[in-house]
Design a protein around this motif. Structure first.
Motif, mmCIF file in Angstrom:
data_model
loop_
_atom_site.group_PDB
_atom_site.id
_atom_site.type_symbol
_atom_site.label_atom_id
_atom_site.label_comp_id
_atom_site.label_asym_id
_atom_site.label_seq_id
_atom_site.Cartn_x
_atom_site.Cartn_y
_atom_site.Cartn_z
ATOM 1 N N ILE A 50 0.888 -1.209 0.021
ATOM 2 C CA ILE A 50 -0.075 0.158 -0.063
ATOM 3 C C ILE A 50 1.069 1.060 -0.241
ATOM 4 C CG2 ILE A 50 -0.049 -0.031 2.453
ATOM 5 C CD1 ILE A 50 -3.313 0.808 2.140
ATOM 6 N N GLY A 54 -2.081 5.616 1.180
ATOM 7 C CA GLY A 54 -3.070 4.745 1.149
ATOM 8 C C GLY A 54 -4.149 4.507 -0.022
ATOM 9 N N THR A 57 -3.048 0.372 -3.934
ATOM 10 C CA THR A 57 -2.527 -1.136 -3.478
ATOM 11 C C THR A 57 -2.043 -1.840 -4.552
ATOM 12 O OG1 THR A 57 -5.171 -1.556 -3.540
ATOM 13 C CG2 THR A 57 -4.296 -0.702 -1.548
ATOM 14 N N THR A 68 -7.061 -7.912 2.041
ATOM 15 C CA THR A 68 -7.315 -6.365 1.957
ATOM 16 C C THR A 68 -6.088 -5.683 2.572
ATOM 17 O OG1 THR A 68 -9.564 -6.577 1.497
ATOM 18 C CG2 THR A 68 -8.807 -4.313 2.046
ATOM 19 N N SER A 70 -4.566 -2.299 4.242
ATOM 20 C CA SER A 70 -4.953 -1.114 4.730
ATOM 21 C C SER A 70 -3.967 -0.264 5.661
ATOM 22 C CB SER A 70 -6.191 -0.908 5.110
ATOM 23 O OG SER A 70 -6.486 -1.656 6.347
ATOM 24 N N ARG A 71 -4.258 0.857 6.029
ATOM 25 C CA ARG A 71 -3.171 1.665 6.996
ATOM 26 C C ARG A 71 -3.901 2.742 7.604
ATOM 27 N NH1 ARG A 71 1.796 3.140 3.677
ATOM 28 N NH2 ARG A 71 2.433 4.312 5.529
ATOM 29 N N ASP A 72 -3.364 3.000 8.665
ATOM 30 C CA ASP A 72 -3.836 4.119 9.307
ATOM 31 C C ASP A 72 -2.756 4.854 9.895
ATOM 32 O OD1 ASP A 72 -4.730 6.142 11.672
ATOM 33 O OD2 ASP A 72 -6.083 4.725 12.245
#
Length: 124
Positions: A50, A54, A57, A68, A70-72
């Motif tokens: 990613i 974000g 991907t 899947t 994802s990132r924060d």
């Protein structure tokens, strides 16, 4: 720089797991993040990546449609949600950080920092 994975474990085929990778010591949003895995007796392989913001991907063909990423960025954490798990997904899963963007980002040399890994076992 430290990358610490968590969330691995034992799950039955068809089940789900979510892995987390908490980063520290780097400007997280400047790094593309990826998950790689290494199954017993096999070479490490790319799973998913990613971009720093974000938006972009990428997935390996073997996990596309099931995993899947994802990132924060506020939490400096990257995740991979793994659904419809198969016994062949059994591996040690590692996260990695790359300052080089998305070019050739499925290749290990693009990554400067690596976590120690978390074990995922999928029983049939």
């Amino acid at each position: 720089v430290q990358l610490v994975e968590s969330g691995g474990g034992l799950v039955q085929a068809g089940g789900s797991l979510r892995l987390s990778c908490a980063a520290s010591g780097l400007t997280f949003s400047n790094y593309a993040m990826a998950w790689f895995r290494q199954a017993p007796g096999k070479e490490r392989e790319f799973v998913a990546a990613i971009s720093g913001n974000g938006i972009i991907t990428s997935y390996s063909d073997s996990v596309k449609g099931r995993f899947t990423i994802s990132r924060d960025n506020a939490k400096m954490t990257v995740y991979v949600q793994m659904n419809s798990l198969k016994p062949e997904d059994t591996a040690v899963y590692c996260c990695a950080a790359s300052p080089y963007g998305t070019t050739f980002w499925s290749r290990e040399p693009r990554y400067d920092y690596w976590g120690q890994g978390t074990h995922v076992t999928v029983s049939s």
